[in-house]
Design an enzyme around this catalytic site. Structure first.
Site, PDB file in Angstrom:
ATOM      1  N   THR A   1      -7.692  88.534 -34.397  1.00  0.00           N
ATOM      2  CA  THR A   1      -9.124  88.706 -34.609  1.00  0.00           C
ATOM      3  C   THR A   1      -9.871  87.379 -34.462  1.00  0.00           C
ATOM      4  OG1 THR A   1     -10.746  89.227 -36.331  1.00  0.00           O
ATOM      5  CG2 THR A   1      -8.619  88.450 -37.097  1.00  0.00           C
ATOM      6  N   ASP A   2     -11.155  87.477 -34.149  1.00  0.00           N
ATOM      7  CA  ASP A   2     -11.985  86.264 -34.082  1.00  0.00           C
ATOM      8  C   ASP A   2     -12.212  85.666 -35.474  1.00  0.00           C
ATOM      9  OD1 ASP A   2     -13.672  88.254 -35.061  1.00  0.00           O
ATOM     10  OD2 ASP A   2     -15.252  87.949 -33.578  1.00  0.00           O
ATOM     11  N   GLU A   3     -11.898  86.452 -36.524  1.00  0.00           N
ATOM     12  CA  GLU A   3     -12.164  85.958 -37.888  1.00  0.00           C
ATOM     13  C   GLU A   3     -11.296  84.770 -38.269  1.00  0.00           C
ATOM     14  OE1 GLU A   3     -12.534  88.782 -40.991  1.00  0.00           O
ATOM     15  OE2 GLU A   3     -13.439  90.279 -39.688  1.00  0.00           O
TER      16      GLU A   3
ATOM     17  N   ARG B   1     -20.804  90.952 -49.862  1.00  0.00           N
ATOM     18  CA  ARG B   1     -19.359  90.660 -49.893  1.00  0.00           C
ATOM     19  C   ARG B   1     -19.157  89.196 -50.294  1.00  0.00           C
ATOM     20  NH1 ARG B   1     -16.703  91.759 -44.169  1.00  0.00           N
ATOM     21  NH2 ARG B   1     -16.521  93.885 -44.951  1.00  0.00           N
TER      22      ARG B   1
ATOM     23  N   ARG C   1     -19.108 104.027 -41.516  1.00  0.00           N
ATOM     24  CA  ARG C   1     -19.657 104.280 -42.857  1.00  0.00           C
ATOM     25  C   ARG C   1     -21.129 104.664 -42.738  1.00  0.00           C
ATOM     26  NH1 ARG C   1     -20.362 100.387 -48.198  1.00  0.00           N
ATOM     27  NH2 ARG C   1     -20.469 102.108 -49.674  1.00  0.00           N
TER      28      ARG C   1
ATOM     29  N   LYS D   1      -4.219  86.899 -41.126  1.00  0.00           N
ATOM     30  CA  LYS D   1      -4.188  87.034 -39.658  1.00  0.00           C
ATOM     31  C   LYS D   1      -3.963  85.663 -39.027  1.00  0.00           C
ATOM     32  CE  LYS D   1      -4.637  90.205 -37.442  1.00  0.00           C
ATOM     33  NZ  LYS D   1      -3.647  91.230 -36.975  1.00  0.00           N
TER      34      LYS D   1
ATOM     35  N   ARG E   1     -22.379  90.324 -35.990  1.00  0.00           N
ATOM     36  CA  ARG E   1     -21.055  90.621 -35.473  1.00  0.00           C
ATOM     37  C   ARG E   1     -21.176  90.816 -33.962  1.00  0.00           C
ATOM     38  NH1 ARG E   1     -20.224  88.674 -39.590  1.00  0.00           N
ATOM     39  NH2 ARG E   1     -18.908  89.350 -41.328  1.00  0.00           N
TER      40      ARG E   1
ATOM     41  N   TYR F   1      -7.897  88.491 -45.845  1.00  0.00           N
ATOM     42  CA  TYR F   1      -7.556  89.178 -44.585  1.00  0.00           C
ATOM     43  C   TYR F   1      -7.440  88.184 -43.434  1.00  0.00           C
ATOM     44  CZ  TYR F   1      -8.449  91.414 -40.085  1.00  0.00           C
ATOM     45  OH  TYR F   1      -8.397  91.766 -38.762  1.00  0.00           O
TER      46      TYR F   1
ATOM     47  N   TYR G   1     -24.934  95.076 -46.705  1.00  0.00           N
ATOM     48  CA  TYR G   1     -24.591  93.986 -47.613  1.00  0.00           C
ATOM     49  C   TYR G   1     -25.682  92.917 -47.516  1.00  0.00           C
ATOM     50  CZ  TYR G   1     -19.802  95.884 -47.691  1.00  0.00           C
ATOM     51  OH  TYR G   1     -18.696  96.692 -47.833  1.00  0.00           O
TER      52      TYR G   1
HETATM   53  P1  NAD Z   1      -6.599 100.026 -38.919  1.00  0.00           P
HETATM   54  O1  NAD Z   1      -6.606  99.654 -40.343  1.00  0.00           O
HETATM   55  O2  NAD Z   1      -7.471 101.119 -38.421  1.00  0.00           O
HETATM   56  O3  NAD Z   1      -5.099 100.424 -38.483  1.00  0.00           O
HETATM   57  C1  NAD Z   1      -3.983  99.715 -38.929  1.00  0.00           C
HETATM   58  C2  NAD Z   1      -2.753 100.593 -38.717  1.00  0.00           C
HETATM   59  O4  NAD Z   1      -1.600  99.842 -39.136  1.00  0.00           O
HETATM   60  C3  NAD Z   1      -2.775 101.885 -39.531  1.00  0.00           C
HETATM   61  O5  NAD Z   1      -2.392 102.970 -38.724  1.00  0.00           O
HETATM   62  C4  NAD Z   1      -1.756 101.643 -40.630  1.00  0.00           C
HETATM   63  O6  NAD Z   1      -1.120 102.811 -41.068  1.00  0.00           O
HETATM   64  C5  NAD Z   1      -0.789 100.696 -39.939  1.00  0.00           C
HETATM   65  N1  NAD Z   1      -0.032  99.862 -40.876  1.00  0.00           N
HETATM   66  C6  NAD Z   1      -0.535  99.143 -41.922  1.00  0.00           C
HETATM   67  N2  NAD Z   1       0.469  98.526 -42.576  1.00  0.00           N
HETATM   68  C7  NAD Z   1       1.611  98.831 -41.914  1.00  0.00           C
HETATM   69  C8  NAD Z   1       2.976  98.489 -42.097  1.00  0.00           C
HETATM   70  N3  NAD Z   1       3.367  97.683 -43.097  1.00  0.00           N
HETATM   71  N4  NAD Z   1       3.888  98.986 -41.232  1.00  0.00           N
HETATM   72  C9  NAD Z   1       3.509  99.805 -40.219  1.00  0.00           C
HETATM   73  N5  NAD Z   1       2.234 100.176 -40.005  1.00  0.00           N
HETATM   74  C10 NAD Z   1       1.294  99.694 -40.844  1.00  0.00           C
HETATM   75  O7  NAD Z   1      -6.854  98.671 -38.141  1.00  0.00           O
HETATM   76  P2  NAD Z   1      -7.595  98.424 -36.747  1.00  0.00           P
HETATM   77  O8  NAD Z   1      -9.023  98.201 -36.988  1.00  0.00           O
HETATM   78  O9  NAD Z   1      -7.151  99.448 -35.778  1.00  0.00           O
HETATM   79  O10 NAD Z   1      -6.962  96.999 -36.373  1.00  0.00           O
HETATM   80  C11 NAD Z   1      -5.769  96.937 -35.596  1.00  0.00           C
HETATM   81  C12 NAD Z   1      -5.459  95.488 -35.302  1.00  0.00           C
HETATM   82  O11 NAD Z   1      -6.541  94.888 -34.609  1.00  0.00           O
HETATM   83  C13 NAD Z   1      -5.264  94.639 -36.565  1.00  0.00           C
HETATM   84  O12 NAD Z   1      -4.219  93.728 -36.315  1.00  0.00           O
HETATM   85  C14 NAD Z   1      -6.588  93.911 -36.730  1.00  0.00           C
HETATM   86  O13 NAD Z   1      -6.393  92.671 -37.376  1.00  0.00           O
HETATM   87  C15 NAD Z   1      -6.977  93.717 -35.283  1.00  0.00           C
HETATM   88  N6  NAD Z   1      -8.430  93.598 -35.028  1.00  0.00           N
HETATM   89  C16 NAD Z   1      -9.287  94.546 -35.484  1.00  0.00           C
HETATM   90  C17 NAD Z   1     -10.638  94.465 -35.154  1.00  0.00           C
HETATM   91  C18 NAD Z   1     -11.630  95.520 -35.607  1.00  0.00           C
HETATM   92  O14 NAD Z   1     -12.819  95.387 -35.339  1.00  0.00           O
HETATM   93  N7  NAD Z   1     -11.207  96.594 -36.251  1.00  0.00           N
HETATM   94  C19 NAD Z   1     -11.098  93.389 -34.400  1.00  0.00           C
HETATM   95  C20 NAD Z   1     -10.186  92.428 -33.961  1.00  0.00           C
HETATM   96  C21 NAD Z   1      -8.846  92.555 -34.270  1.00  0.00           C
HETATM   97  O1  TDX Z   2     -21.040  99.148 -45.825  1.00  0.00           O
HETATM   98  C1  TDX Z   2     -21.029  98.073 -45.237  1.00  0.00           C
HETATM   99  N1  TDX Z   2     -22.196  97.374 -45.110  1.00  0.00           N
HETATM  100  C2  TDX Z   2     -22.271  96.182 -44.475  1.00  0.00           C
HETATM  101  O2  TDX Z   2     -23.349  95.587 -44.385  1.00  0.00           O
HETATM  102  C3  TDX Z   2     -19.833  97.513 -44.645  1.00  0.00           C
HETATM  103  C4  TDX Z   2     -18.527  98.255 -44.754  1.00  0.00           C
HETATM  104  C5  TDX Z   2     -19.927  96.314 -43.986  1.00  0.00           C
HETATM  105  N2  TDX Z   2     -21.100  95.653 -43.914  1.00  0.00           N
HETATM  106  C6  TDX Z   2     -21.192  94.409 -43.143  1.00  0.00           C
HETATM  107  C7  TDX Z   2     -20.115  93.386 -43.393  1.00  0.00           C
HETATM  108  C8  TDX Z   2     -19.993  92.718 -42.041  1.00  0.00           C
HETATM  109  O3  TDX Z   2     -20.999  91.739 -41.886  1.00  0.00           O
HETATM  110  O4  TDX Z   2     -21.026  94.797 -41.770  1.00  0.00           O
HETATM  111  C9  TDX Z   2     -20.266  93.834 -41.051  1.00  0.00           C
HETATM  112  C10 TDX Z   2     -19.016  94.477 -40.489  1.00  0.00           C
HETATM  113  O5  TDX Z   2     -18.185  94.809 -41.589  1.00  0.00           O
HETATM  114  P1  TDX Z   2     -16.726  95.459 -41.391  1.00  0.00           P
HETATM  115  O6  TDX Z   2     -16.836  96.721 -40.616  1.00  0.00           O
HETATM  116  O7  TDX Z   2     -16.076  95.501 -42.712  1.00  0.00           O
HETATM  117  O8  TDX Z   2     -16.034  94.418 -40.405  1.00  0.00           O
HETATM  118  P2  TDX Z   2     -15.711  92.853 -40.541  1.00  0.00           P
HETATM  119  O9  TDX Z   2     -15.559  92.426 -41.936  1.00  0.00           O
HETATM  120  O10 TDX Z   2     -16.668  92.121 -39.656  1.00  0.00           O
HETATM  121  O11 TDX Z   2     -14.231  92.848 -39.877  1.00  0.00           O
HETATM  122  C11 TDX Z   2     -13.949  93.689 -38.727  1.00  0.00           C
HETATM  123  O12 TDX Z   2     -13.954  92.924 -37.559  1.00  0.00           O
HETATM  124  C12 TDX Z   2     -12.932  91.984 -37.402  1.00  0.00           C
HETATM  125  C13 TDX Z   2     -12.603  94.379 -38.898  1.00  0.00           C
HETATM  126  O13 TDX Z   2     -12.608  95.132 -40.092  1.00  0.00           O
HETATM  127  C14 TDX Z   2     -11.482  93.391 -38.891  1.00  0.00           C
HETATM  128  O14 TDX Z   2     -10.236  94.070 -38.933  1.00  0.00           O
HETATM  129  C15 TDX Z   2     -11.568  92.588 -37.624  1.00  0.00           C
HETATM  130  O15 TDX Z   2     -10.603  91.585 -37.620  1.00  0.00           O
END
Ligand code: NAD
Ligand code: TDX
Length: 444
Positions: free
Chosen positions: A133-135, A283, A203, A164, A224, A160, A217
């Site tokens: 992730t970019d985080e 947050r 959400r 990562k 983002r 988190y 928040y």
């Molecule tokens: P998600 O939470 O939707 O999915 C995570 C999956 O991993 C789930 O299916 C869960 O059951 C599985 N999992 C969790 N713990 C496990 C374990 N111990 N063993 C096996 N499986 C397990 O997450 P996502 O948003 O799909 O993110 C996927 C990947 O991408 C992560 O590595 C996250 O850091 C990265 N990422 C996410 C975003 C984003 O915006 N969501 C952005 C950049 C990178």
């Molecule tokens: O209800 C909300 N209201 C709100 O303002 C929620 C859930 C979030 N937020 C804000 C927090 C962040 O500024 O929105 C932004 C996005 O929040 P999230 O969806 O929780 O994402 P973020 O924390 O940016 O992280 C996501 O992007 C990077 C993914 O969850 C991570 O897995 C990924 O690495």
């Protein structure tokens, strides 16, 4: 890069092991890969609250199978890695808010899980791609002209992002010390189908579908850099096929938007006033802005995003949530209860919220639970009620909070879930209470 190297990669790959393939991005990647290649896929997923079989429904059984298991299980991981040509590692605990409430699973899955996979990839000399992730780079000021590049120093803020970052560093060390054939990608915020309702965009969409207000928040000024999940998938597939071993690639689609701007687009989509938002507690340690410079990926591998227009991609995503209520509905009430337990309440409008605010007024019989950070009901169970702000003028009334919780629960109940009622109840209870469900959860 050596074209021969890329060709060699393509020649040997027949099967992928996709960890976390039943989650949001993993399941989209599985669909994308099955549609665009002839690779066969095994998904290894623990099916935590964030993963589900339904996210993989309709896929050809002959080309995609699911193994339910934990990436920290060294024996299982060893067997699976040994029998596949490459590992694409998505599995993670992925939600920042949860990592603030309980960091332990983040360390276990994100750090120990990645270590376990790397050891197997090392032993069996299997190609490994790590999804990050970019985080890991921390955050940018709103007016900073720079964006993150592959050279930006690591500076994670939350448990988190720290885990990562730790997992990325393990991958780099295993490449250098043990010649593991690995690449890393760091992507910005994804949106699209199958994203859990705990995350920002789903959400707010589901709040609006339920006739409620989006929850921002603080002031909603945080930025983002949004990318459609299908563009993330195409980039990952390209890196697996053509990426240079040991390299890191940043994935982004120039989609910077403030949270407020995203919510305004959603409000317009639902025909609601642009001011119709609920400011809730900010947050802790909230990163201000992420911004990705993806020129390396574009220049070296020729990648380009397909979803250029964020508003259109967002409208498609709204349509998906409208059409797939049975997929998200069972998680909605539990998610909102989780936010209430974590101490999320309506913020005083003038300050934009403060993490040290504490509720001073709870409905009769409810009290604040220091351990869970949320209210408990008279029976001592976690309550679905939102906690009440100390700013009396701006606080939710107890009646309104209760009404909101009831509406959320009742729309969850009234959705077409009767067939799954008992499993929904079990899931809800497992996530929310240590004692049996309240009578109101039983359908009469
Ligand atoms: P998600 O939470 O939707 O999915 C995570 C999956 O991993 C789930 O299916 C869960 O059951 C599985 N999992 C969790 N713990 C496990 C374990 N111990 N063993 C096996 N499986 C397990 O997450 P996502 O948003 O799909 O993110 C996927 C990947 O991408 C992560 O590595 C996250 O850091 C990265 N990422 C996410 C975003 C984003 O915006 N969501 C952005 C950049 C990178
Ligand atoms: O209800 C909300 N209201 C709100 O303002 C929620 C859930 C979030 N937020 C804000 C927090 C962040 O500024 O929105 C932004 C996005 O929040 P999230 O969806 O929780 O994402 P973020 O924390 O940016 O992280 C996501 O992007 C990077 C993914 O969850 C991570 O897995 C990924 O690495």
């Amino acid at each position: 890069m050596a074209l021969q190297e890329a060709a060699d990669n393509l020649v040997v790959m027949r099967t992928l092991l996709v960890t976390g393939g039943a989650g949001f991005i993993g399941s989209n990647f599985v669909r994308h890969t099955l549609a665009h290649t002839d690779l066969d896929i095994t998904v290894l997923d623990k099916l935590t609250y964030a993963g589900s079989r339904e996210s993989l429904s309709g896929l050809p059984a002959g080309r995609c199978k699911l193994v339910v298991g934990d990436i920290t299980d060294a024996r299982l991981v060893d067997e699976l890695v040994m029998t596949h040509d490459a590992v694409v590692h998505f599995a993670a605990e992925s939600h920042n808010d949860n990592s603030l409430a309980n960091p332990r699973p983040f360390v276990e899955t994100n750090v120990v899980g990645t270590f376990t996979l790397l050891e197997a990839a090392r032993k069996h000399e299997v190609r490994f791609h790590h999804i990050s992730t970019d985080e890991v780079y921390g955050d940018l000021e709103l007016d900073d002209p720079e964006r993150f590049t592959e050279a930006t120093p690591y500076n994670p803020s939350s448990p988190y992002s720290a885990t990562k970052a730790g997992s990325d560093l393990l991958v780099r060390a295993w490449v250098r010390s043990f010649d593991v054939q690995a690449t890393i990608s760091n992507c910005s915020n994804n949106y699209g189908p199958f994203q859990h309702v705990e995350k920002f965009i789903p959400r707010q969409i589901t709040q609006l579908m339920d006739g409620m207000r989006p929850r921002i928040y603080g002031e909603g000024l945080n930025v983002r850099d949004w990318i459609h999940v299908d563009d993330h998938s195409s980039a990952v597939l390209l890196i697996i096929e053509q990426g240079v071993i040991g390299e890191t690639y940043l994935i982004g689609a120039d989609g910077e938007k403030s949270n407020r701007e995203v919510v305004e687009l959603l409000l317009a989509e639902f025909g609601r006033e642009s001011t119709d938002v609920e400011q809730v507690t900010d947050r802790a340690g909230h990163d201000m802005r992420y911004g990705i410079d993806s020129s390396k990926l574009r220049a070296e591998l020729g990648w380009a995003p397909r979803f250029g227009n964020f508003a259109e991609g967002l409208a498609d995503t709204v349509e998906w949530y409208r059409a797939n209520e049975e997929w998200w509905r069972p998680n909605k009430a539990a998610t909102e209860a989780m936010y209430a337990r974590q101490g999320q309440w309506r913020a005083p409008r003038a300050s934009g919220g403060h993490r040290h605010d504490r509720p001073t007024r709870l409905p009769s019989g409810h009290r604040f639970n220091r351990q869970s950070g949320g209210p408990t009901s008279p029976a001592g169970r976690p309550s679905a009620l939102s906690v009440v702000s100390s700013d009396a003028a701006q606080s939710l009334s107890a009646e309104k909070a209760e009404d909101e919780a009831r509406r959320s629960l009742s729309s969850w109940m009234s959705a077409d879930i009767s067939r799954n009622l008992s499993s929904c109840c079990r899931a809800w209870c497992a996530q929310n209470m240590s004692s049996p469900p309240p009578p109101s959860v039983t359908r009469t």
